[in-house]
Scaffold this active site. Structure first.
Site, PDB file in Angstrom:
ATOM      1  N   ARG A 179      60.406 -41.647  24.764  1.00  0.00           N
ATOM      2  CA  ARG A 179      60.849 -40.454  24.051  1.00  0.00           C
ATOM      3  C   ARG A 179      62.004 -39.748  25.297  1.00  0.00           C
ATOM      4  O   ARG A 179      63.073 -39.610  25.039  1.00  0.00           O
ATOM      5  CB  ARG A 179      60.569 -39.414  23.766  1.00  0.00           C
ATOM      6  CG  ARG A 179      59.384 -40.085  22.309  1.00  0.00           C
ATOM      7  CD  ARG A 179      58.740 -38.549  21.833  1.00  0.00           C
ATOM      8  NE  ARG A 179      59.720 -38.115  21.034  1.00  0.00           N
ATOM      9  CZ  ARG A 179      59.756 -37.031  19.708  1.00  0.00           C
ATOM     10  NH1 ARG A 179      57.783 -35.968  20.395  1.00  0.00           N
ATOM     11  NH2 ARG A 179      60.492 -35.938  20.020  1.00  0.00           N
ATOM     12  N   CYS A 238      59.915 -29.478  25.159  1.00  0.00           N
ATOM     13  CA  CYS A 238      59.184 -30.582  23.941  1.00  0.00           C
ATOM     14  C   CYS A 238      60.480 -30.623  22.818  1.00  0.00           C
ATOM     15  O   CYS A 238      60.808 -31.333  23.479  1.00  0.00           O
ATOM     16  CB  CYS A 238      58.151 -30.258  23.617  1.00  0.00           C
ATOM     17  SG  CYS A 238      57.315 -29.120  22.854  1.00  0.00           S
TER      18      CYS A 238
END
Length: 282
Positions: A179, A238
């Site tokens: 990611r 995050c």
């Protein structure tokens, strides 16, 4: 950061305490049906989306899991029977990364001292035959929990943009490397990362058994990463401000100062026309 209560509790320690009068066990697994089917005996259920966040219709404002209003969080604590004297132990089924660390951070952020995350979560408790139940637990409401603001360090989107490429600051992205690299994005609209941010996946806080590394191992790890950068110049994020708390928990377990949390995280950043980097473009 030296505290009198370790941020982490072992299942073997919890089973010795679980009948204590001041103990409140919290289940924050992300499906209420799992709780209804089986939970640790006496545990109360807390929902990430409705009790630990104030989700807006427009996710560009605060991302996928913005913090709730402080008065709403205080009401949640009262509903759960949590007082300033309560010993709160929180578990999930994702090695602390689902919402256990988020609830831990929120309690620490209102000044609560005796709060711990169960190492290894629900699965680890089951291994030692911790009593379980499928019964509805009784909620005993407490007097209002008096809080007026978040006391731990928080960064907003403007703070991050101002320092993300400044060598005197560190911005840490705890998402999986795929990611971060922009190779895949299963949740948010755009793949990639904040320019200047470094990638330290939260899984690196754990050993091969899914338990937290020892405080000494974590201290060495993060002191090497931080170098001379102070906690107030370190920002952790995050996807939506939940799993970043796993790394903040690990840092606290290492007895280091807790850095700033960027609550909006990638889910907010990527929806605001901010610069985006990938593995091949910074």
């Amino acid at each position: 950061m030296k505290t009198t209560t370790s941020p982490i509790i072992q299942a073997s320690e919890l089973i010795e305490l679980y009948k204590s009068e001041d103990l409140i066990i919290i289940d924050v697994r992300n499906a209420k049906k799992n709780y209804d089917e089986k939970h640790l005996k006496g545990a109360l259920f807390v929902d990430l989306n409705t009790q630990l966040a104030d989700i807006k219709e427009d996710l560009s404002i605060g991302g996928r899991h913005p913090l709730p209003k402080i008065e709403d969080f205080a009401a949640t604590l009262s509903h759960l029977g949590i007082t300033t004297k309560s010993h709160v132990v929180i578990y999930d089924d994702k090695n602390g990364a689902n919402a256990a660390a988020r609830f831990w951070w929120m309690l620490k952020a209102v000044g609560h001292e005796k709060v711990q995350v169960l190492n290894g979560g629900f699965q680890e408790a089951e291994k030692i035959n911790f009593p379980t139940s499928s019964k509805t637990e009784i909620y005993i409401k407490a007097e209002p929990y008096k809080v007026d603001n978040w006391k731990l360090q928080i960064a907003d989107i403007n703070d991050v943009e101002a320092v993300s490429q400044n060598e005197n600051y560190i911005v840490i992205d705890v998402r999986d490397v795929e990611r971060y690299n922009g190779e895949t994005e299963p949740i948010d609209l755009i793949a990639g990362h904040i320019p200047g941010a470094i990638n330290i996946p939260l899984t690196e806080n754990l050993n091969e058994n899914g338990l937290f590394l020892s405080p000494d191992e974590l201290r060495i790890k993060y002191e090497n990463i931080f170098g001379n950068i102070k906690s107030q110049n370190t920002i952790v994020h995050c996807g939506s401000g939940v799993t970043a708390c796993h790394t903040l928990l690990a840092i606290a377990y290492a007895e280091l100062e807790i850095p700033k949390l960027y609550v909006g995280s990638w889910s907010e950043w990527s929806r605001n026309n901010k610069p985006i980097a990938t593995k091949n473009k910074n």
